[in-house]
Design a protein around this motif. Structure first.
Motif, short mmCIF file in Angstrom:
data_model
loop_
_atom_site.label_atom_id
_atom_site.label_comp_id
_atom_site.label_asym_id
_atom_site.label_seq_id
_atom_site.Cartn_x
_atom_site.Cartn_y
_atom_site.Cartn_z
N MET A 1 0.84 -1.20 0.00
CA MET A 1 0.00 0.00 0.00
C MET A 1 0.87 1.25 0.00
SD MET A 1 -3.17 1.07 2.52
CE MET A 1 -2.24 0.82 4.04
N GLU A 2 0.53 2.19 -0.86
CA GLU A 2 1.25 3.45 -0.97
C GLU A 2 0.52 4.52 -0.15
OE1 GLU A 2 4.12 3.93 -2.44
OE2 GLU A 2 4.32 1.95 -3.38
N ILE A 3 1.15 4.94 0.94
CA ILE A 3 0.57 5.96 1.82
C ILE A 3 1.38 7.24 1.67
CG2 ILE A 3 0.05 6.60 4.21
CD1 ILE A 3 -0.11 3.61 4.87
N ARG A 4 0.68 8.34 1.38
CA ARG A 4 1.36 9.63 1.24
C ARG A 4 0.74 10.62 2.23
NH1 ARG A 4 3.82 6.40 -0.87
NH2 ARG A 4 4.70 6.34 -2.99
N ILE A 5 1.61 11.38 2.86
CA ILE A 5 1.19 12.37 3.84
C ILE A 5 1.73 13.73 3.41
CG2 ILE A 5 1.25 13.07 6.26
CD1 ILE A 5 1.78 10.11 6.96
N ILE A 6 0.84 14.69 3.24
CA ILE A 6 1.27 16.04 2.85
C ILE A 6 1.28 16.91 4.09
CG2 ILE A 6 0.78 18.04 1.40
CD1 ILE A 6 -0.62 16.18 -0.55
N GLY A 7 2.48 17.31 4.50
CA GLY A 7 2.67 18.09 5.72
C GLY A 7 3.53 17.34 6.71
N TYR A 23 0.54 -0.98 9.39
CA TYR A 23 0.76 -1.55 8.05
C TYR A 23 2.27 -1.67 7.81
CZ TYR A 23 -3.73 0.85 8.23
OH TYR A 23 -4.95 1.34 8.65
N PRO A 24 2.88 -2.70 8.36
CA PRO A 24 4.35 -2.83 8.30
C PRO A 24 4.91 -2.94 6.89
CG PRO A 24 3.32 -4.82 9.18
CD PRO A 24 2.26 -3.78 9.13
N ASP A 25 4.10 -3.35 5.92
CA ASP A 25 4.60 -3.50 4.55
C ASP A 25 4.30 -2.29 3.67
OD1 ASP A 25 5.52 -6.07 5.14
OD2 ASP A 25 3.55 -6.95 4.71
N ALA A 26 3.63 -1.30 4.20
CA ALA A 26 3.27 -0.13 3.40
C ALA A 26 4.48 0.76 3.14
CB ALA A 26 2.18 0.67 4.11
N ARG A 27 4.43 1.48 2.04
CA ARG A 27 5.46 2.48 1.74
C ARG A 27 4.89 3.84 2.12
NH1 ARG A 27 7.25 5.59 -2.88
NH2 ARG A 27 9.50 5.92 -2.78
N ILE A 28 5.49 4.46 3.12
CA ILE A 28 4.98 5.70 3.69
C ILE A 28 5.94 6.84 3.36
CG2 ILE A 28 4.22 6.88 5.80
CD1 ILE A 28 3.89 4.06 7.04
N VAL A 29 5.40 7.91 2.76
CA VAL A 29 6.22 9.07 2.41
C VAL A 29 5.56 10.34 2.95
CG1 VAL A 29 7.35 10.37 0.57
CG2 VAL A 29 6.94 7.91 0.29
N ILE A 30 6.37 11.15 3.62
CA ILE A 30 5.92 12.46 4.09
C ILE A 30 6.54 13.53 3.20
CG2 ILE A 30 6.05 14.17 5.96
CD1 ILE A 30 6.11 11.89 7.95
N TYR A 31 5.70 14.47 2.73
CA TYR A 31 6.20 15.62 1.98
C TYR A 31 6.03 16.88 2.84
CZ TYR A 31 6.42 12.91 -2.34
OH TYR A 31 6.75 12.00 -3.31
#
Length: 462
Positions: A1-7, A23-31
């Motif tokens: 799962m692709e999780i994106r966080i803006i802020g 979600y240990p397998d998710a790809r999490i990116v903060i911008y």
């Protein structure tokens, strides 16, 4: 799962860390468009009052700490456009000045807020300050080193706190507020007038019912022989009622507005343009969540969601949003709007729940009761106003001030009571610790219950 966080603020960090757990397998990116993440704006008053550990206090995590959890943090990246239909967004690298595109399965908007600057006419360059981030704090700190007077526009929580701070620093302080009383969003008139009187006695010039219409900066001849002959820049503030105020600078503290420009045409908005969310922090789009200062808040005993930018709510919202990304699991407990303002050792102020005026607006048949308790051998005391529903004695709100360690605990206790629909009678005899040192050793809620009974007896007589 692709999780994106803006802020990259409180809500974003809370959401990212809980999402990694869920979600240990998710790809999490903060911008985050700034260099740093997790800036604690509440540390600004402490820094301005002389605390030298600002860098340590101003954030509770680092990029490397988050990346050690497997969360990718991209600072100095600005998201410029979101396509919620195709689940993509454009992002600009502010260092390299290059644009790219990213995609998501779940998107969390944590874009925060921006200072509310009313449309005031004027010419100002260097002596107008806001209170939001690290750069603002540094600018105000430099201003304090060389200035002898300041005008603060806005008598809310941050404006009043900064006014007291400036006054403590021996800077002549004028506080201009548009409403009848300072702190009117938090306190009933009786309590606000009491606080206002205390601050005025300390030397703060408080001007209420006055709307600022114009600000001008001008250079005048510097008559201070120790500063040379260079021109000195001063600020002139003009109000709708024809008054003029002059000082070395102006601090705008008129509150905040939700930063929702990226989402305003694709999501349903609520109070003050904040993104409308449900109890699971989900927006009108099923794969988009909003948390923190850009989202609405559900407040106990209020019919409609409202805009309440509040750091403790933001952290809770981030956590709950992460849990609910795949399906609704946990509802967020409603907010009570619990605040604690630190002026100095001589006065602390806290509040939670509805004011008497707000409770009446929400349709409650309610009253307020007042108690005071003093220390036996010192000037310490607390004063508490509790708002309750007549008949049921259901607790609706509380405001408290004084010089006592009681103050902080009162706000938390009453916040929990309001959330659970507790009555004054329910907690009259709860086992609180013995109040050694007070003239009346009973708990503050026992004193409140006694006063309610006295008040009701008098009402029956008439």
């Amino acid at each position: 799962m692709e999780i994106r966080i803006i802020g990259g603020s409180h809500a974003a960090i809370a959401c990212a860390t809980r999402a990694r757990e869920e979600y240990p397998d998710a790809r999490i990116v903060i911008y985050e468009k700034n260099k740093n993440i997790g800036f604690i704006a509440q540390s600004i008053p402490l820094y301005l009052s002389g605390n030298t550990n600002f860098l340590k206090m101003s954030s509770y995590t680092t990029v490397s700490e988050l990346e050690n959890l497997g969360i990718l943090v991209r600072t100095q990246f600005s998201v410029t456009d979101i396509d919620m239909t195709n689940k993509t967004f454009k992002v600009v690298d502010l260092v390299e000045n290059s644009e790219s595109e990213d995609r998501y399965d779940k998107l969390i908007l944590a874009m925060g807020s921006y200072p509310s600057l009313p449309l005031v006419q004027g010419e100002f360059r260097e002596k107008l300050f806001i209170i939001k981030n690290y750069v603002d704090a540094e600018r105000i700190k430099r201003f304090m080193r060389t200035s002898r007077s300041v005008i603060i526009i806005g008598g809310g929580a941050i404006g009043v706190e900064i006014a007291q701070l400036m006054n403590n620093a021996k800077i002549e302080t004028t506080l201009i507020h548009a409403s009848d009383n300072i702190l009117n969003r938090y306190l009933d008139q009786e309590v606000a007038e009491d606080v206002q009187k205390t601050l005025a006695l300390r030397g703060i010039d408080i001007v209420t019912n006055s709307v600022v219409t114009d600000i001008k900066e001008e250079t005048i001849e510097n008559t201070n022989i120790h500063e040379g002959n260079v021109g000195k820049v001063i600020s002139r503030v003009f109000t709708r009622d024809g008054r003029e105020f002059v000082a070395d600078g102006v601090i705008y503290a008129t509150g905040f507005r939700p930063n929702t420009f990226l989402a305003s045409e694709q999501l349903e908005l609520g109070d003050k343009g904040a993104i409308l969310v449900d109890d699971y922090m989900q927006t009108s789009h099923p794969d988009v969540f909003a948390v923190g200062d850009c989202a609405t808040t559900n407040v106990t005993n209020m019919k409609n969601p409202t805009y309440v930018p509040h750091v403790s709510d933001a952290i809770r919202e981030g956590d709950v949003a992460a849990i609910n990304l795949l399906e609704p699991k946990i509802k967020l407990n409603k907010s009570q709007g619990t605040y604690k303002l630190n002026f100095d050792e001589e006065m602390t102020l806290c509040m939670t729940g509805l004011s008497l005026e707000k409770a009446k607006e929400e349709g409650f048949n309610c009253k307020s009761v007042y108690v005071r308790n003093d220390y036996v051998n010192s000037d310490g005391y607390y004063e508490t106003w509790v708002i309750y529903e007549r008949g049921t004695h259901k607790i609706l709100g509380m405001q408290s001030k004084g010089v006592s360690p009681e103050i902080a605990s009162q706000a938390d206790i009453i916040s929990l009571a309001i959330q659970n629909g507790t009555t004054i009678d329910d907690i009259e005899y709860i086992d609180f610790y013995y109040k050694h040192g007070f003239k009346n050793p009973k708990s503050f809620m026992k004193l409140v219950a006694d006063k309610v009974r006295q008040q009701e007896k008098i009402e029956k007589l008439y």
